[in-house]
Scaffold this active site. Structure first.
Site, short mmCIF file in Angstrom:
data_model
loop_
_atom_site.label_atom_id
_atom_site.label_comp_id
_atom_site.label_asym_id
_atom_site.label_seq_id
_atom_site.Cartn_x
_atom_site.Cartn_y
_atom_site.Cartn_z
N ASP A 99 0.86 -1.17 0.00
CA ASP A 99 0.00 0.00 0.00
C ASP A 99 0.90 1.22 0.00
O ASP A 99 1.81 1.32 0.83
CB ASP A 99 -0.85 -0.02 1.28
CG ASP A 99 -2.25 0.48 1.08
OD1 ASP A 99 -2.39 1.54 0.45
OD2 ASP A 99 -3.19 -0.17 1.57
N ASP A 200 -3.08 4.82 -2.34
CA ASP A 200 -4.09 5.38 -1.45
C ASP A 200 -4.48 6.80 -1.86
O ASP A 200 -3.61 7.62 -2.18
CB ASP A 200 -3.51 5.42 -0.03
CG ASP A 200 -4.51 5.85 1.01
OD1 ASP A 200 -5.42 5.05 1.31
OD2 ASP A 200 -4.39 6.98 1.52
N GLU A 257 -6.81 3.90 -5.62
CA GLU A 257 -8.03 4.25 -4.88
C GLU A 257 -8.34 5.65 -5.38
O GLU A 257 -7.79 6.63 -4.92
CB GLU A 257 -7.78 4.25 -3.38
CG GLU A 257 -9.06 4.40 -2.61
CD GLU A 257 -8.88 4.99 -1.21
OE1 GLU A 257 -9.74 4.72 -0.37
OE2 GLU A 257 -7.91 5.73 -0.96
N HIS A 329 -11.06 -2.83 3.86
CA HIS A 329 -10.92 -2.45 5.26
C HIS A 329 -11.66 -1.16 5.61
O HIS A 329 -11.62 -0.73 6.76
CB HIS A 329 -9.42 -2.29 5.57
CG HIS A 329 -8.82 -1.17 4.76
ND1 HIS A 329 -8.66 -1.27 3.40
CD2 HIS A 329 -8.40 0.07 5.10
CE1 HIS A 329 -8.14 -0.15 2.93
NE2 HIS A 329 -7.98 0.68 3.95
N ASP A 330 -12.30 -0.53 4.62
CA ASP A 330 -13.08 0.68 4.88
C ASP A 330 -14.58 0.44 4.76
O ASP A 330 -15.38 1.35 4.97
CB ASP A 330 -12.73 1.78 3.85
CG ASP A 330 -11.30 2.29 3.99
OD1 ASP A 330 -10.77 2.27 5.11
OD2 ASP A 330 -10.72 2.69 2.97
C1 NOJ Z 1 -8.13 5.37 2.25
C2 NOJ Z 1 -7.78 4.23 3.15
O1 NOJ Z 1 -8.31 3.05 2.61
C3 NOJ Z 1 -8.37 4.57 4.50
O2 NOJ Z 1 -8.33 3.48 5.38
C4 NOJ Z 1 -7.63 5.76 5.04
O3 NOJ Z 1 -8.26 6.20 6.22
C5 NOJ Z 1 -7.63 6.94 4.05
N1 NOJ Z 1 -7.42 6.54 2.69
C6 NOJ Z 1 -6.55 7.93 4.41
O4 NOJ Z 1 -5.29 7.40 4.11
#
Ligand code: NOJ
Length: 555
Positions: A99, A200, A257, A329-330
Protein backbone atom coordinates in the site's frame (compact mmCIF):
# COMPACT_ATOMS: atom_id res chain seq x y z
CA UNK A 1 6.42 -9.51 -14.53
CA UNK A 2 7.17 -10.09 -18.17
CA UNK A 3 3.82 -9.84 -19.88
CA UNK A 4 2.43 -6.32 -20.21
CA UNK A 5 -1.03 -6.82 -18.73
CA UNK A 6 -0.17 -9.78 -16.51
CA UNK A 7 -2.37 -8.41 -13.74
CA UNK A 8 -5.49 -9.33 -15.74
CA UNK A 9 -5.00 -12.95 -14.71
CA UNK A 10 -4.43 -12.12 -11.07
CA UNK A 11 -6.77 -12.78 -8.17
CA UNK A 12 -5.84 -10.57 -5.23
CA UNK A 13 -6.30 -11.33 -1.54
CA UNK A 14 -6.31 -8.19 0.59
CA UNK A 15 -4.65 -8.53 3.97
CA UNK A 16 -5.24 -6.24 6.89
CA UNK A 17 -2.11 -7.40 8.71
CA UNK A 18 -3.09 -5.98 12.08
CA UNK A 19 -6.06 -8.37 12.19
CA UNK A 20 -4.87 -11.39 10.21
CA UNK A 21 -2.72 -13.55 12.48
CA UNK A 22 -0.66 -12.70 15.55
CA UNK A 23 2.49 -14.82 15.77
CA UNK A 24 3.87 -13.44 19.04
CA UNK A 25 0.89 -13.08 21.34
CA UNK A 26 0.94 -9.28 21.64
CA UNK A 27 -2.59 -9.01 20.30
CA UNK A 28 -1.51 -7.43 17.01
CA UNK A 29 -1.30 -9.35 13.74
CA UNK A 30 2.15 -9.31 12.15
CA UNK A 31 4.23 -10.26 9.12
CA UNK A 32 5.45 -13.51 10.67
CA UNK A 33 1.79 -14.32 11.20
CA UNK A 34 1.20 -13.93 7.48
CA UNK A 35 4.23 -16.14 6.77
CA UNK A 36 2.81 -18.83 9.05
CA UNK A 37 -0.48 -18.70 7.16
CA UNK A 38 0.93 -18.82 3.65
CA UNK A 39 -0.33 -22.39 3.17
CA UNK A 40 -3.84 -21.14 3.79
CA UNK A 41 -3.42 -18.16 1.47
CA UNK A 42 -2.04 -20.37 -1.26
CA UNK A 43 -4.90 -22.82 -0.78
CA UNK A 44 -7.32 -20.09 -1.82
CA UNK A 45 -5.72 -20.01 -5.24
CA UNK A 46 -4.97 -16.29 -5.15
CA UNK A 47 -1.91 -15.05 -7.01
CA UNK A 48 -1.29 -11.67 -5.36
CA UNK A 49 -1.53 -10.43 -1.79
CA UNK A 50 -2.01 -6.75 -1.03
CA UNK A 51 -0.77 -5.70 2.38
CA UNK A 52 -2.45 -2.70 3.99
CA UNK A 53 0.29 -0.37 5.31
CA UNK A 54 2.93 -2.01 7.51
CA UNK A 55 5.41 0.90 7.60
CA UNK A 56 6.41 2.74 10.79
CA UNK A 57 3.42 4.67 11.98
CA UNK A 58 1.93 6.13 15.15
CA UNK A 59 -1.26 4.34 13.96
CA UNK A 60 -3.64 7.28 14.27
CA UNK A 61 -5.30 5.92 11.14
CA UNK A 62 -4.02 2.35 11.41
CA UNK A 63 -0.91 2.78 9.32
CA UNK A 64 -2.29 5.22 6.75
CA UNK A 65 -0.21 7.79 8.64
CA UNK A 66 3.37 6.83 7.80
CA UNK A 67 6.30 8.17 9.81
CA UNK A 68 9.05 6.21 8.01
CA UNK A 69 8.43 4.85 4.53
CA UNK A 70 11.57 2.72 4.54
CA UNK A 71 10.97 0.73 7.70
CA UNK A 72 8.43 -1.78 8.89
CA UNK A 73 6.63 -0.83 12.08
CA UNK A 74 7.99 -2.89 15.01
CA UNK A 75 4.46 -4.00 15.88
CA UNK A 76 4.42 -5.84 12.52
CA UNK A 77 8.01 -7.15 12.62
CA UNK A 78 10.99 -5.81 10.70
CA UNK A 79 12.33 -5.37 7.17
CA UNK A 80 13.86 -8.84 7.17
CA UNK A 81 10.45 -10.34 7.87
CA UNK A 82 9.05 -8.53 4.89
CA UNK A 83 11.92 -9.68 2.66
CA UNK A 84 11.19 -13.21 3.78
CA UNK A 85 7.49 -12.83 3.07
CA UNK A 86 8.23 -11.54 -0.43
CA UNK A 87 10.61 -14.43 -1.06
CA UNK A 88 8.41 -17.18 0.33
CA UNK A 89 5.37 -15.84 -1.45
CA UNK A 90 7.23 -15.64 -4.73
CA UNK A 91 8.26 -19.27 -4.33
CA UNK A 92 4.56 -20.13 -4.22
CA UNK A 93 3.71 -18.02 -7.24
CA UNK A 94 2.21 -15.23 -5.16
CA UNK A 95 3.26 -11.60 -5.63
CA UNK A 96 3.22 -8.98 -2.87
CA UNK A 97 1.59 -5.59 -3.45
CA UNK A 98 2.33 -2.81 -0.96
CA UNK A 99 0.00 0.00 0.00
CA UNK A 100 1.53 3.37 -0.97
CA UNK A 101 0.21 6.34 0.92
CA UNK A 102 1.72 9.38 -0.79
CA UNK A 103 -0.98 12.00 -0.56
CA UNK A 104 -0.08 12.52 3.09
CA UNK A 105 2.31 11.24 5.73
CA UNK A 106 2.25 11.21 9.52
CA UNK A 107 2.73 14.35 11.58
CA UNK A 108 5.55 12.35 13.20
CA UNK A 109 7.47 12.02 9.93
CA UNK A 110 10.79 13.84 10.09
CA UNK A 111 9.86 16.02 7.09
CA UNK A 112 6.89 17.36 8.98
CA UNK A 113 8.77 17.78 12.23
CA UNK A 114 11.34 19.87 10.36
CA UNK A 115 8.61 21.81 8.58
CA UNK A 116 6.81 22.90 11.72
CA UNK A 117 10.10 23.70 13.45
CA UNK A 118 10.72 26.23 10.67
CA UNK A 119 7.55 27.07 8.71
CA UNK A 120 9.53 29.25 6.35
CA UNK A 121 12.34 26.74 5.83
CA UNK A 122 12.86 24.25 2.98
CA UNK A 123 10.78 21.43 4.49
CA UNK A 124 7.73 23.67 4.82
CA UNK A 125 7.37 23.38 1.08
CA UNK A 126 6.96 19.60 1.40
CA UNK A 127 3.51 20.43 2.82
CA UNK A 128 0.76 23.00 2.44
CA UNK A 129 1.67 25.53 5.08
CA UNK A 130 -0.06 28.90 4.89
CA UNK A 131 -0.62 31.89 7.12
CA UNK A 132 -4.09 32.04 8.67
CA UNK A 133 -6.54 34.82 8.00
CA UNK A 134 -7.76 37.27 10.63
CA UNK A 135 -10.76 35.06 11.27
CA UNK A 136 -8.85 31.78 11.44
CA UNK A 137 -7.66 29.16 8.93
CA UNK A 138 -6.47 30.03 5.40
CA UNK A 139 -9.72 28.78 3.83
CA UNK A 140 -13.00 27.05 4.67
CA UNK A 141 -12.22 23.47 3.69
CA UNK A 142 -13.62 20.71 5.91
CA UNK A 143 -11.55 17.55 6.29
CA UNK A 144 -12.85 14.00 5.69
CA UNK A 145 -13.31 13.31 9.37
CA UNK A 146 -15.08 16.62 10.20
CA UNK A 147 -13.88 20.09 11.27
CA UNK A 148 -11.46 22.40 9.47
CA UNK A 149 -8.88 20.84 7.15
CA UNK A 150 -6.33 23.29 8.60
CA UNK A 151 -4.52 22.87 11.88
CA UNK A 152 -2.64 25.74 13.50
CA UNK A 153 1.10 25.32 14.01
CA UNK A 154 1.62 26.26 17.63
CA UNK A 155 3.13 29.63 18.43
CA UNK A 156 3.16 30.70 14.79
CA UNK A 157 0.68 32.46 12.45
CA UNK A 158 0.81 29.34 10.24
CA UNK A 159 -1.56 26.45 9.56
CA UNK A 160 -1.04 23.19 7.68
CA UNK A 161 -3.49 21.36 5.43
CA UNK A 162 -4.80 17.87 6.17
CA UNK A 163 -7.49 16.34 4.00
CA UNK A 164 -7.75 13.36 6.38
CA UNK A 165 -7.03 13.47 10.16
CA UNK A 166 -4.90 16.23 11.61
CA UNK A 167 -2.16 13.66 12.15
CA UNK A 168 -2.00 13.19 8.35
CA UNK A 169 -0.56 16.39 6.82
CA UNK A 170 -0.95 16.57 3.03
CA UNK A 171 2.22 16.41 0.96
CA UNK A 172 2.87 19.12 -1.60
CA UNK A 173 3.27 17.40 -4.96
CA UNK A 174 3.95 20.73 -6.65
CA UNK A 175 7.41 20.58 -5.04
CA UNK A 176 9.83 18.61 -7.29
CA UNK A 177 12.02 17.75 -4.27
CA UNK A 178 9.09 16.05 -2.59
CA UNK A 179 8.28 14.14 -5.75
CA UNK A 180 11.89 12.90 -5.93
CA UNK A 181 11.64 11.65 -2.33
CA UNK A 182 8.45 9.75 -3.14
CA UNK A 183 9.90 8.18 -6.28
CA UNK A 184 12.92 7.07 -4.27
CA UNK A 185 10.66 5.38 -1.74
CA UNK A 186 8.62 3.59 -4.39
CA UNK A 187 11.74 2.39 -6.19
CA UNK A 188 13.17 1.15 -2.90
CA UNK A 189 10.21 -1.23 -2.52
CA UNK A 190 10.15 -2.22 -6.17
CA UNK A 191 13.81 -3.13 -5.92
CA UNK A 192 12.94 -5.39 -3.00
CA UNK A 193 10.70 -7.37 -5.31
CA UNK A 194 7.18 -6.20 -4.63
CA UNK A 195 5.02 -6.69 -7.69
CA UNK A 196 3.05 -3.50 -7.37
CA UNK A 197 1.24 -0.88 -5.34
CA UNK A 198 -2.22 -0.03 -4.20
CA UNK A 199 -2.21 3.77 -4.29
CA UNK A 200 -4.09 5.38 -1.45
CA UNK A 201 -6.28 8.47 -1.98
CA UNK A 202 -4.38 9.02 -5.20
CA UNK A 203 -6.77 11.48 -6.82
CA UNK A 204 -6.21 13.90 -3.94
CA UNK A 205 -2.63 14.70 -4.99
CA UNK A 206 -3.43 17.93 -6.80
CA UNK A 207 -5.05 20.76 -4.86
CA UNK A 208 -7.17 23.54 -6.33
CA UNK A 209 -4.78 26.28 -7.47
CA UNK A 210 -4.63 29.12 -4.96
CA UNK A 211 -6.43 26.97 -2.34
CA UNK A 212 -9.60 29.09 -2.57
CA UNK A 213 -12.49 29.05 -0.10
CA UNK A 214 -15.50 27.23 -1.53
CA UNK A 215 -19.28 27.56 -1.29
CA UNK A 216 -20.16 26.30 2.21
CA UNK A 217 -22.23 23.11 2.34
CA UNK A 218 -23.01 22.97 6.04
CA UNK A 219 -23.99 25.04 9.06
CA UNK A 220 -20.33 25.19 10.07
CA UNK A 221 -19.65 27.42 7.03
CA UNK A 222 -17.19 24.84 5.70
CA UNK A 223 -17.06 22.98 2.38
CA UNK A 224 -16.25 19.25 2.23
CA UNK A 225 -12.75 19.08 0.82
CA UNK A 226 -13.30 15.70 -0.80
CA UNK A 227 -16.01 17.07 -3.09
CA UNK A 228 -13.67 19.61 -4.58
CA UNK A 229 -10.13 18.43 -4.41
CA UNK A 230 -10.36 14.98 -5.95
CA UNK A 231 -8.98 14.70 -9.46
CA UNK A 232 -8.25 18.40 -9.99
CA UNK A 233 -7.13 19.26 -13.55
CA UNK A 234 -3.38 18.99 -13.87
CA UNK A 235 -3.13 15.85 -11.71
CA UNK A 236 -2.28 13.81 -14.83
CA UNK A 237 1.20 15.32 -15.01
CA UNK A 238 1.99 14.03 -11.50
CA UNK A 239 0.60 10.59 -12.23
CA UNK A 240 2.42 10.23 -15.55
CA UNK A 241 5.70 11.25 -13.97
CA UNK A 242 5.21 8.84 -11.08
CA UNK A 243 4.49 6.00 -13.48
CA UNK A 244 7.47 6.76 -15.67
CA UNK A 245 9.88 7.16 -12.77
CA UNK A 246 8.76 4.16 -10.73
CA UNK A 247 6.38 1.30 -11.49
CA UNK A 248 6.23 1.91 -15.24
CA UNK A 249 9.87 0.90 -15.57
CA UNK A 250 9.23 -2.58 -14.25
CA UNK A 251 5.70 -3.18 -15.47
CA UNK A 252 4.38 -3.53 -11.94
CA UNK A 253 0.69 -3.80 -11.12
CA UNK A 254 -0.98 -0.68 -9.75
CA UNK A 255 -4.46 -0.14 -8.44
CA UNK A 256 -5.64 3.34 -7.64
CA UNK A 257 -8.03 4.25 -4.88
CA UNK A 258 -9.29 6.92 -7.19
CA UNK A 259 -12.37 8.85 -6.14
CA UNK A 260 -13.73 11.56 -8.41
CA UNK A 261 -12.63 10.17 -11.78
CA UNK A 262 -15.28 11.17 -14.32
CA UNK A 263 -16.41 8.92 -17.16
CA UNK A 264 -14.61 11.02 -19.76
CA UNK A 265 -11.31 10.73 -17.89
CA UNK A 266 -11.55 7.07 -17.04
CA UNK A 267 -9.39 5.82 -19.90
CA UNK A 268 -6.52 8.13 -18.90
CA UNK A 269 -6.45 6.13 -15.68
CA UNK A 270 -7.15 2.58 -16.73
CA UNK A 271 -6.52 2.14 -20.43
CA UNK A 272 -4.95 -1.29 -20.96
CA UNK A 273 -2.64 0.41 -23.35
CA UNK A 274 -1.21 3.30 -21.39
CA UNK A 275 -3.31 4.19 -18.33
CA UNK A 276 -1.66 5.89 -15.37
CA UNK A 277 -2.50 2.69 -13.49
CA UNK A 278 -3.21 -0.93 -14.30
CA UNK A 279 -6.66 -0.37 -12.85
CA UNK A 280 -8.68 1.59 -10.36
CA UNK A 281 -11.20 0.07 -7.96
CA UNK A 282 -14.77 -0.20 -9.15
CA UNK A 283 -16.53 1.34 -6.15
CA UNK A 284 -19.79 1.82 -8.04
CA UNK A 285 -21.77 -0.33 -5.62
CA UNK A 286 -19.81 0.33 -2.44
CA UNK A 287 -21.77 2.36 0.08
CA UNK A 288 -24.83 2.11 -2.08
CA UNK A 289 -26.92 2.65 1.06
CA UNK A 290 -25.59 5.95 2.47
CA UNK A 291 -24.26 9.35 1.47
CA UNK A 292 -20.98 10.81 2.68
CA UNK A 293 -22.48 10.91 6.17
CA UNK A 294 -23.70 7.54 7.31
CA UNK A 295 -26.83 9.11 8.74
CA UNK A 296 -27.84 10.19 5.22
CA UNK A 297 -29.51 6.88 4.50
CA UNK A 298 -30.34 6.26 0.83
CA UNK A 299 -33.02 4.17 -0.77
CA UNK A 300 -31.66 1.34 -2.87
CA UNK A 301 -32.44 -2.19 -4.02
CA UNK A 302 -31.11 -4.88 -6.33
CA UNK A 303 -32.13 -2.79 -9.33
CA UNK A 304 -29.72 -0.08 -8.15
CA UNK A 305 -26.89 -2.63 -8.07
CA UNK A 306 -27.77 -3.81 -11.57
CA UNK A 307 -27.86 -0.30 -12.98
CA UNK A 308 -24.57 0.68 -11.42
CA UNK A 309 -22.72 -2.41 -12.56
CA UNK A 310 -24.06 -2.02 -16.04
CA UNK A 311 -23.06 1.61 -16.18
CA UNK A 312 -19.48 0.83 -15.16
CA UNK A 313 -19.26 -1.87 -17.77
CA UNK A 314 -20.50 0.58 -20.40
CA UNK A 315 -18.02 3.30 -19.42
CA UNK A 316 -15.21 0.85 -19.28
CA UNK A 317 -15.84 -0.87 -22.61
CA UNK A 318 -13.17 -3.29 -23.70
CA UNK A 319 -10.29 -0.83 -23.44
CA UNK A 320 -10.06 -0.35 -19.71
CA UNK A 321 -9.58 -2.53 -16.65
CA UNK A 322 -11.01 -2.38 -13.13
CA UNK A 323 -10.36 -3.86 -9.70
CA UNK A 324 -13.54 -5.67 -8.66
CA UNK A 325 -14.37 -5.39 -4.96
CA UNK A 326 -17.18 -6.19 -2.57
CA UNK A 327 -15.33 -5.52 0.66
CA UNK A 328 -12.23 -3.84 1.98
CA UNK A 329 -10.92 -2.45 5.26
CA UNK A 330 -13.08 0.68 4.88
CA UNK A 331 -16.37 -1.06 4.09
CA UNK A 332 -18.82 -3.17 6.03
CA UNK A 333 -18.99 -6.91 5.38
CA UNK A 334 -20.71 -7.66 2.06
CA UNK A 335 -23.30 -10.05 3.50
CA UNK A 336 -24.65 -7.30 5.73
CA UNK A 337 -24.16 -4.62 3.10
CA UNK A 338 -25.76 -6.04 -0.02
CA UNK A 339 -28.24 -8.64 1.18
CA UNK A 340 -31.59 -8.37 2.92
CA UNK A 341 -32.02 -10.24 6.20
CA UNK A 342 -33.41 -13.31 4.40
CA UNK A 343 -30.23 -13.69 2.35
CA UNK A 344 -27.68 -13.33 5.12
CA UNK A 345 -26.68 -16.98 5.00
CA UNK A 346 -24.57 -19.37 2.92
CA UNK A 347 -26.76 -18.92 -0.16
CA UNK A 348 -26.66 -15.13 -0.20
CA UNK A 349 -22.93 -15.08 0.56
CA UNK A 350 -22.12 -17.56 -2.20
CA UNK A 351 -24.34 -15.63 -4.61
CA UNK A 352 -22.31 -12.48 -3.96
CA UNK A 353 -19.11 -14.43 -4.54
CA UNK A 354 -20.31 -15.64 -7.93
CA UNK A 355 -21.52 -12.17 -8.86
CA UNK A 356 -18.08 -10.74 -8.05
CA UNK A 357 -15.68 -13.43 -9.20
CA UNK A 358 -17.10 -13.97 -12.67
CA UNK A 359 -16.92 -10.27 -13.62
CA UNK A 360 -14.44 -8.75 -16.04
CA UNK A 361 -11.61 -7.17 -14.07
CA UNK A 362 -9.16 -8.25 -11.39
CA UNK A 363 -11.07 -9.54 -8.35
CA UNK A 364 -9.99 -8.51 -4.85
CA UNK A 365 -11.13 -10.76 -2.02
CA UNK A 366 -10.81 -9.17 1.41
CA UNK A 367 -9.66 -11.32 4.33
CA UNK A 368 -12.62 -13.04 5.96
CA UNK A 369 -14.93 -12.45 3.01
CA UNK A 370 -14.22 -16.02 1.91
CA UNK A 371 -15.60 -17.47 5.15
CA UNK A 372 -18.53 -15.08 5.38
CA UNK A 373 -17.37 -12.92 8.29
CA UNK A 374 -20.06 -10.52 9.44
CA UNK A 375 -20.50 -7.02 10.87
CA UNK A 376 -20.31 -6.37 14.59
CA UNK A 377 -22.76 -4.33 16.67
CA UNK A 378 -21.11 -3.08 19.85
CA UNK A 379 -23.26 -1.14 22.25
CA UNK A 380 -20.97 1.75 23.10
CA UNK A 381 -19.14 4.05 20.69
CA UNK A 382 -16.11 3.82 22.99
CA UNK A 383 -15.68 0.19 21.95
CA UNK A 384 -14.91 1.36 18.41
CA UNK A 385 -11.34 2.04 17.35
CA UNK A 386 -11.96 3.44 13.85
CA UNK A 387 -11.54 7.22 13.71
CA UNK A 388 -14.31 7.73 11.16
CA UNK A 389 -16.81 5.86 13.35
CA UNK A 390 -16.24 8.50 16.00
CA UNK A 391 -16.63 11.45 13.66
CA UNK A 392 -19.71 9.94 12.02
CA UNK A 393 -21.24 9.29 15.44
CA UNK A 394 -20.66 12.93 16.41
CA UNK A 395 -22.27 14.10 13.17
CA UNK A 396 -25.35 11.94 13.77
CA UNK A 397 -25.66 13.28 17.34
CA UNK A 398 -25.19 16.85 16.09
CA UNK A 399 -28.10 16.32 13.69
CA UNK A 400 -30.33 15.33 16.58
CA UNK A 401 -30.39 11.54 16.21
CA UNK A 402 -30.75 9.58 19.46
CA UNK A 403 -27.88 7.49 20.76
CA UNK A 404 -29.59 4.32 19.57
CA UNK A 405 -30.08 5.75 16.08
CA UNK A 406 -26.49 7.03 15.92
CA UNK A 407 -25.23 3.59 16.97
CA UNK A 408 -27.37 1.92 14.31
CA UNK A 409 -25.49 3.95 11.65
CA UNK A 410 -22.19 2.85 13.19
CA UNK A 411 -23.32 -0.78 13.25
CA UNK A 412 -24.13 -0.69 9.59
CA UNK A 413 -21.12 1.29 8.31
CA UNK A 414 -18.22 1.25 10.78
CA UNK A 415 -14.86 0.38 9.31
CA UNK A 416 -14.30 -1.83 12.35
CA UNK A 417 -16.85 -4.23 10.84
CA UNK A 418 -14.13 -5.47 8.55
CA UNK A 419 -11.22 -4.99 10.94
CA UNK A 420 -12.12 -7.48 13.67
CA UNK A 421 -9.67 -10.38 14.07
CA UNK A 422 -9.69 -12.99 11.35
CA UNK A 423 -11.65 -16.04 12.47
CA UNK A 424 -9.34 -19.03 12.29
CA UNK A 425 -11.07 -21.35 14.73
CA UNK A 426 -13.38 -21.60 17.70
CA UNK A 427 -10.46 -21.15 20.12
CA UNK A 428 -10.44 -18.04 22.30
CA UNK A 429 -10.32 -14.80 20.27
CA UNK A 430 -11.05 -16.79 17.12
CA UNK A 431 -7.57 -18.34 17.20
CA UNK A 432 -6.15 -15.01 16.05
CA UNK A 433 -3.96 -14.43 19.09
CA UNK A 434 -3.02 -16.04 22.37
CA UNK A 435 -2.96 -12.58 23.92
CA UNK A 436 -5.52 -9.82 24.18
CA UNK A 437 -6.60 -8.81 20.65
CA UNK A 438 -6.22 -5.11 19.78
CA UNK A 439 -9.85 -5.18 18.65
CA UNK A 440 -12.48 -7.57 20.00
CA UNK A 441 -13.28 -10.61 17.89
CA UNK A 442 -16.76 -10.87 16.43
CA UNK A 443 -18.79 -13.05 18.85
CA UNK A 444 -19.85 -15.29 15.98
CA UNK A 445 -16.42 -16.85 15.64
CA UNK A 446 -17.47 -20.19 17.12
CA UNK A 447 -19.86 -20.66 14.16
CA UNK A 448 -17.94 -18.84 11.41
CA UNK A 449 -14.31 -19.91 11.15
CA UNK A 450 -11.77 -21.51 8.83
CA UNK A 451 -11.33 -24.69 10.87
CA UNK A 452 -15.01 -25.53 10.58
CA UNK A 453 -15.28 -24.69 6.89
CA UNK A 454 -12.20 -26.75 6.00
CA UNK A 455 -14.14 -29.82 7.12
CA UNK A 456 -17.15 -29.07 4.97
CA UNK A 457 -16.92 -29.67 1.22
CA UNK A 458 -19.88 -27.38 0.69
CA UNK A 459 -18.63 -24.47 2.79
CA UNK A 460 -18.36 -20.90 1.58
CA UNK A 461 -14.57 -21.21 1.80
CA UNK A 462 -14.57 -24.11 -0.64
CA UNK A 463 -17.01 -22.30 -2.91
CA UNK A 464 -14.55 -19.38 -3.12
CA UNK A 465 -11.73 -21.80 -3.91
CA UNK A 466 -13.76 -23.39 -6.65
CA UNK A 467 -14.64 -20.06 -8.29
CA UNK A 468 -11.10 -18.73 -8.04
CA UNK A 469 -9.83 -21.87 -9.72
CA UNK A 470 -12.37 -21.54 -12.51
CA UNK A 471 -10.95 -18.08 -13.10
CA UNK A 472 -7.27 -18.79 -12.94
CA UNK A 473 -6.85 -22.30 -14.30
CA UNK A 474 -9.73 -23.91 -16.12
CA UNK A 475 -11.00 -24.24 -19.69
CA UNK A 476 -12.98 -21.07 -18.92
CA UNK A 477 -10.07 -18.91 -17.86
CA UNK A 478 -9.78 -17.03 -21.14
CA UNK A 479 -13.40 -16.09 -21.40
CA UNK A 480 -13.47 -15.11 -17.74
CA UNK A 481 -10.51 -12.83 -18.23
CA UNK A 482 -10.98 -11.34 -21.65
CA UNK A 483 -14.63 -11.94 -22.39
CA UNK A 484 -17.16 -9.12 -22.64
CA UNK A 485 -19.67 -8.65 -19.80
CA UNK A 486 -23.23 -8.02 -20.85
CA UNK A 487 -26.19 -7.66 -18.51
CA UNK A 488 -29.33 -9.46 -19.60
CA UNK A 489 -32.88 -10.03 -18.30
CA UNK A 490 -32.70 -6.50 -16.96
CA UNK A 491 -36.47 -6.28 -16.71
CA UNK A 492 -36.80 -9.17 -14.24
CA UNK A 493 -36.79 -7.81 -10.70
CA UNK A 494 -34.28 -9.24 -8.25
CA UNK A 495 -32.45 -11.15 -10.92
CA UNK A 496 -28.89 -10.20 -11.69
CA UNK A 497 -27.77 -11.94 -14.84
CA UNK A 498 -24.88 -11.41 -17.17
CA UNK A 499 -23.12 -13.15 -20.02
CA UNK A 500 -19.37 -13.35 -20.55
CA UNK A 501 -18.36 -13.97 -24.13
CA UNK A 502 -15.15 -14.42 -26.06
CA UNK A 503 -14.76 -15.76 -29.60
CA UNK A 504 -18.08 -17.55 -29.46
CA UNK A 505 -17.42 -19.11 -26.04
CA UNK A 506 -20.07 -18.01 -23.57
CA UNK A 507 -20.77 -18.20 -19.86
CA UNK A 508 -24.02 -17.28 -18.16
CA UNK A 509 -24.11 -15.98 -14.58
CA UNK A 510 -27.45 -16.01 -12.77
CA UNK A 511 -28.08 -14.61 -9.30
CA UNK A 512 -31.53 -14.83 -7.76
CA UNK A 513 -31.45 -11.97 -5.26
CA UNK A 514 -34.64 -12.92 -3.38
CA UNK A 515 -36.11 -15.41 -0.95
CA UNK A 516 -38.58 -16.72 -3.54
CA UNK A 517 -38.22 -19.02 -6.52
CA UNK A 518 -37.89 -17.64 -10.01
CA UNK A 519 -38.37 -19.52 -13.29
CA UNK A 520 -36.20 -18.58 -16.21
CA UNK A 521 -35.70 -19.58 -19.82
CA UNK A 522 -32.14 -20.67 -20.50
CA UNK A 523 -31.70 -20.75 -24.26
CA UNK A 524 -28.52 -22.45 -25.32
CA UNK A 525 -26.90 -22.63 -21.89
CA UNK A 526 -27.12 -26.23 -20.74
CA UNK A 527 -24.07 -27.15 -18.68
CA UNK A 528 -23.82 -26.24 -15.02
CA UNK A 529 -20.31 -25.35 -13.96
CA UNK A 530 -21.14 -24.17 -10.47
CA UNK A 531 -24.30 -23.91 -8.42
CA UNK A 532 -24.53 -22.88 -4.78
CA UNK A 533 -27.30 -25.44 -4.15
CA UNK A 534 -25.06 -28.16 -5.53
CA UNK A 535 -27.29 -28.77 -8.55
CA UNK A 536 -25.25 -30.71 -11.08
CA UNK A 537 -27.49 -30.83 -14.15
CA UNK A 538 -30.66 -29.36 -15.57
CA UNK A 539 -33.77 -31.48 -15.32
CA UNK A 540 -35.94 -29.37 -17.60
CA UNK A 541 -33.71 -28.48 -20.56
CA UNK A 542 -35.39 -25.24 -21.53
CA UNK A 543 -35.78 -23.58 -18.21
CA UNK A 544 -34.50 -23.42 -14.66
CA UNK A 545 -36.34 -22.80 -11.42
CA UNK A 546 -33.97 -20.78 -9.31
CA UNK A 547 -34.36 -21.29 -5.60
CA UNK A 548 -34.03 -18.49 -2.99
CA UNK A 549 -30.62 -16.83 -3.43
CA UNK A 550 -29.54 -19.47 -5.87
CA UNK A 551 -26.51 -18.57 -7.97
CA UNK A 552 -25.57 -20.55 -11.05
CA UNK A 553 -22.80 -20.49 -13.58
CA UNK A 554 -23.68 -22.10 -16.89
CA UNK A 555 -21.92 -22.76 -20.14
C1 NOJ B 1 -8.13 5.37 2.25
C2 NOJ B 1 -7.78 4.23 3.15
O1 NOJ B 1 -8.31 3.05 2.61
C3 NOJ B 1 -8.37 4.57 4.50
O2 NOJ B 1 -8.33 3.48 5.38
C4 NOJ B 1 -7.63 5.76 5.04
O3 NOJ B 1 -8.26 6.20 6.22
C5 NOJ B 1 -7.63 6.94 4.05
N1 NOJ B 1 -7.42 6.54 2.69
C6 NOJ B 1 -6.55 7.93 4.41
O4 NOJ B 1 -5.29 7.40 4.11
Amino acid sequence: MAEKNWYKNAVVYQLYPKSFYDSNGDGIGDIRGIIQKLDYIQSLGVTVIWLCPVYCSPMKDNGYDISDYYRIDPSFGNNDDLDELIELSRARGIGVVMDMVVNHCSDQHEWFQKAIADPEGPFADYFYIRKGQQSGPPNNWRCWFGGSAWEPIENTPYYYLHVFTKQQPDLNWENPKLREEIFRIMNFWLDKGVVGFRLDAITDLKKLPGLPSLPPDGEDGLAAVNRWTENVPGIGAFLSEMKERTYGRVNAMTVGEAGGVKAGELMDYISLDDGYFSMIFDFSISRVNVGFYWCDVLDWNTETLKQRLQQTVKQNGSLGWMGIVLENHDQPRCIDHFLPESGRNFYGASLLALMQLMRRGTPFVYQGQEIGMRNVAWADIQEYDDVSSHSQYQEAKRRGFSDAQAMAFIHSMSRDNSRTPFQWSSALSAGFTTGKPWLKANEQYAQINVEKQEQDQRSLLNWYRKLIKLRTSSPWTEVLIDGSEEYVYQEIPNLLAYVRELNGQKLFILCNFQDREQVLALGTFQTILADNYGRACLTDGQKITLRPYEAVLLA
